[in-house]
Design a protein around this motif. Sequence first.
Motif, PDB file in Angstrom:
ATOM      1  N   GLU A  88       0.856  -1.188   0.000  1.00  0.00           N
ATOM      2  CA  GLU A  88       0.000   0.000   0.000  1.00  0.00           C
ATOM      3  C   GLU A  88       0.887   1.231   0.000  1.00  0.00           C
ATOM      4  N   SER A  89       1.666   1.372   1.069  1.00  0.00           N
ATOM      5  CA  SER A  89       2.652   2.447   1.114  1.00  0.00           C
ATOM      6  C   SER A  89       3.768   2.017   2.053  1.00  0.00           C
ATOM      7  N   THR A  90       4.999   2.403   1.714  1.00  0.00           N
ATOM      8  CA  THR A  90       6.126   2.036   2.571  1.00  0.00           C
ATOM      9  C   THR A  90       6.033   2.772   3.912  1.00  0.00           C
ATOM     10  N   GLN A  91       5.421   3.973   3.927  1.00  0.00           N
ATOM     11  CA  GLN A  91       5.274   4.714   5.194  1.00  0.00           C
ATOM     12  C   GLN A  91       4.459   3.914   6.204  1.00  0.00           C
ATOM     13  N   LYS A  92       3.388   3.288   5.713  1.00  0.00           N
ATOM     14  CA  LYS A  92       2.516   2.555   6.611  1.00  0.00           C
ATOM     15  C   LYS A  92       3.274   1.399   7.271  1.00  0.00           C
ATOM     16  N   ILE A  93       4.044   0.671   6.467  1.00  0.00           N
ATOM     17  CA  ILE A  93       4.837  -0.431   7.012  1.00  0.00           C
ATOM     18  C   ILE A  93       5.879   0.112   7.980  1.00  0.00           C
ATOM     19  N   ALA A  94       6.493   1.224   7.615  1.00  0.00           N
ATOM     20  CA  ALA A  94       7.531   1.806   8.468  1.00  0.00           C
ATOM     21  C   ALA A  94       6.952   2.219   9.818  1.00  0.00           C
ATOM     22  N   HIS A  95       5.741   2.776   9.812  1.00  0.00           N
ATOM     23  CA  HIS A  95       5.106   3.146  11.078  1.00  0.00           C
ATOM     24  C   HIS A  95       4.956   1.929  11.983  1.00  0.00           C
ATOM     25  N   ARG A  96       4.522   0.821  11.408  1.00  0.00           N
ATOM     26  CA  ARG A  96       4.338  -0.387  12.226  1.00  0.00           C
ATOM     27  C   ARG A  96       5.650  -0.902  12.760  1.00  0.00           C
ATOM     28  N   LEU A  97       6.661  -0.946  11.886  1.00  0.00           N
ATOM     29  CA  LEU A  97       7.970  -1.432  12.325  1.00  0.00           C
ATOM     30  C   LEU A  97       8.554  -0.502  13.381  1.00  0.00           C
ATOM     31  N   ALA A  98       8.383   0.800  13.174  1.00  0.00           N
ATOM     32  CA  ALA A  98       8.922   1.771  14.134  1.00  0.00           C
ATOM     33  C   ALA A  98       8.262   1.575  15.483  1.00  0.00           C
ATOM     34  N   TYR A  99       6.954   1.378  15.477  1.00  0.00           N
ATOM     35  CA  TYR A  99       6.235   1.195  16.745  1.00  0.00           C
ATOM     36  C   TYR A  99       6.695  -0.085  17.439  1.00  0.00           C
ATOM     37  N   ASP A 100       7.076  -1.077  16.629  1.00  0.00           N
ATOM     38  CA  ASP A 100       7.566  -2.344  17.194  1.00  0.00           C
ATOM     39  C   ASP A 100       9.080  -2.332  17.416  1.00  0.00           C
ATOM     40  N   ASN A 101       9.655  -1.127  17.554  1.00  0.00           N
ATOM     41  CA  ASN A 101      11.054  -0.974  17.951  1.00  0.00           C
ATOM     42  C   ASN A 101      12.087  -1.408  16.916  1.00  0.00           C
ATOM     43  N   ALA A 102      11.777  -1.272  15.621  1.00  0.00           N
ATOM     44  CA  ALA A 102      12.794  -1.534  14.603  1.00  0.00           C
ATOM     45  C   ALA A 102      13.984  -0.608  14.854  1.00  0.00           C
ATOM     46  N   PRO A 103      15.218  -1.096  14.608  1.00  0.00           N
ATOM     47  CA  PRO A 103      16.390  -0.256  14.917  1.00  0.00           C
ATOM     48  C   PRO A 103      16.504   0.960  13.997  1.00  0.00           C
ATOM     49  N   GLU A 104      17.165   1.993  14.486  1.00  0.00           N
ATOM     50  CA  GLU A 104      17.411   3.193  13.679  1.00  0.00           C
ATOM     51  C   GLU A 104      18.129   2.804  12.395  1.00  0.00           C
ATOM     52  N   GLY A 105      17.716   3.403  11.293  1.00  0.00           N
ATOM     53  CA  GLY A 105      18.335   3.111  10.010  1.00  0.00           C
ATOM     54  C   GLY A 105      17.601   2.030   9.233  1.00  0.00           C
ATOM     55  N   THR A 106      16.579   1.421   9.826  1.00  0.00           N
ATOM     56  CA  THR A 106      15.772   0.430   9.116  1.00  0.00           C
ATOM     57  C   THR A 106      15.108   1.090   7.901  1.00  0.00           C
ATOM     58  N   VAL A 107      15.117   0.381   6.767  1.00  0.00           N
ATOM     59  CA  VAL A 107      14.563   0.923   5.528  1.00  0.00           C
ATOM     60  C   VAL A 107      13.534  -0.041   4.956  1.00  0.00           C
ATOM     61  N   ILE A 108      12.447   0.500   4.452  1.00  0.00           N
ATOM     62  CA  ILE A 108      11.460  -0.292   3.742  1.00  0.00           C
ATOM     63  C   ILE A 108      11.458   0.186   2.291  1.00  0.00           C
ATOM     64  N   ILE A 109      11.720  -0.746   1.373  1.00  0.00           N
ATOM     65  CA  ILE A 109      11.747  -0.415  -0.045  1.00  0.00           C
ATOM     66  C   ILE A 109      10.708  -1.269  -0.752  1.00  0.00           C
ATOM     67  N   ALA A 110       9.928  -0.675  -1.631  1.00  0.00           N
ATOM     68  CA  ALA A 110       8.970  -1.457  -2.406  1.00  0.00           C
ATOM     69  C   ALA A 110       9.149  -1.159  -3.885  1.00  0.00           C
TER      70      ALA A 110
END
Lengths: 325, 325
Positions: free
Chosen positions: B93-115
């Motif tokens: 749908e959008s990489t931002q949406k996935i990033a929000h979920r990962l960020a909330y679940d404590n993904a480490p700084e520098g994590t990238v979502i590419i589609a």
Amino acid sequence: MQSQLRKDLLDAFTNAGEAYLSGQVIAELIGCSRTAVWKHIEELRKEGFELEAVRRKGYRIVKTPEKITADELRLGLKTNFIGKNVHYEESVESTQKIAHRLAYDNAPEGTVIIAEEQVAGRGRMDRKWHSPKYTGIWMSIILRPNIPLPKAPQLTLLTAVAIVQAIEDLTGLLPEIKWPNDILIRGKKVTGILTELEAEADRINSIIIGIGMNVNQTREDFPVELQEIATSLFIEKGEKVSRSDLIKGIFRNLEKLYLLYLEEGFLPIKFLWEGYAISIGRKITARTLSNSITGTAKGITDDGVLIMVDDHGKTHHVYSADIEL
Amino acid sequence: MQSQLRKDLLDAFTNAGEAYLSGQVIAELIGCSRTAVWKHIEELRKEGFELEAVRRKGYRIVKTPEKITADELRLGLKTNFIGKNVHYEESVESTQKIAHRLAYDNAPEGTVIIAEEQVAGRGRMDRKWHSPKYTGIWMSIILRPNIPLPKAPQLTLLTAVAIVQAIEDLTGLLPEIKWPNDILIRGKKVTGILTELEAEADRINSIIIGIGMNVNQTREDFPVELQEIATSLFIEKGEKVSRSDLIKGIFRNLEKLYLLYLEEGFLPIKFLWEGYAISIGRKITARTLSNSITGTAKGITDDGVLIMVDDHGKTHHVYSADIEL
């Protein structure tokens, strides 16, 4: 369960108050057959509602269920937007997490997520929050105020006032607020508030207010390490408190204060807040991630920032900290 | 695919540069049998890598695949944290949406979502962003700076500089920045940046930087309504541009600038930014949700806020707006 008919039925009982509603009247009010009325009444009973049925008079609700139900929250709710859209869950990781997802997917303002249990509830700074089944209020409320980002912490103070008022109204207990987000009774924590937000760099998309409230726990329900610092309304009052009445009280007070805030700004909220604040005028220690300040709490600014004067007479503005009394 | 062995293999090729690596050396470097080396080389070929094999010398990579692969991004990446943890998706749908979920679940700084494709990509103010398959860079990067909320928009300006530098380095094209978040070439939009954040009321949990970049689209790939206002690097340069090289360039520049920013604050970023800014000194109209101001853009403050002087000589500070040149 949440059909329009059911909603109309609960609204009909809400409007009737203590009066009885005959099957005939109910059928007319909600637009169904008298047989269907009987079916809906039975379903309410299955959910735990107790209904009194008096010949030639009709029905009235005399007791609502122990477990929170969407129907029960509907009964008597008179807000315009807060709590109009409720997601009720039996068990979740945390209601904040669900609220974040719903907020990102454009859930309307006033949407609430309530769970009977959180298995990974969190407080400020990622701290764990103990939230066992059926005993407390674990919920998150989505707001979408058009305010600048730095004003977001004001919503924590506003919510604290709404909760204190709701507890006072329903129980007669006199809770106090410890800046910024704790509600105490006789010095022990009964409620915590976690305000989070999602924003574009310069525009708030949503503010997500998490509320964790200890309602019907006994002293033994708390882990040993919490027994000296936490309490519940049941422990303080000596009798069970209706969680759904409390939730509806919070919705009502929160909506009233929030609309006042949007209209008039933070100042009227500040005055209300100060009336409940425990720390003002007292010697406190404010611990932040990087340092700690000891001094006297003088009050909050017109923006909700804590003002402290340290032992050398220097004034500090504290935006975020843990307070020790 | 993303096993440690595979990572070690790509690191070995990265370190070897133009030199050949023999099967024996590879086996020793990554700690597997020579037979296993052959299997891994075959898998790289299946992914679209072209490898040259020279008798008595060994292997080297001569061409990377058209489609972005996690392996290819790994090859030659020399950052310490940005891009070290990549989530690669074919269609989202959008990489931002996935990033929000990962960020909330404590993904480490520098994590990238590419589609490779976004079916519901978004720009600022919830606007749609056209992001078709295999032609552009659609990605989101999670950062966790310890800065006050009001400074978050500075990350948009910082990212814009990193992207302009990466485009310049790789293509020789000379992009310009239109405050706050558009990158243009010859007046047409080639990249947009959407900076979002998740925060506790007074503490940033994560900043999520969304980047949408038009890379290899032909003019006909754009919907008619965008053809006059959008462009791609391919259109401007006349030849295809390696998306993974560009991504790695962005990672490298972004990490460098971000560390500088954490160390020195916004000032050095401001000077770099001004060197690429298109609107400064020109007559512009700034439209906000509530009104619009026409005047001359004078520059940005030390905090990154746009300074405008209107036709009556009055100075305005613009925190958020759409700019028309």
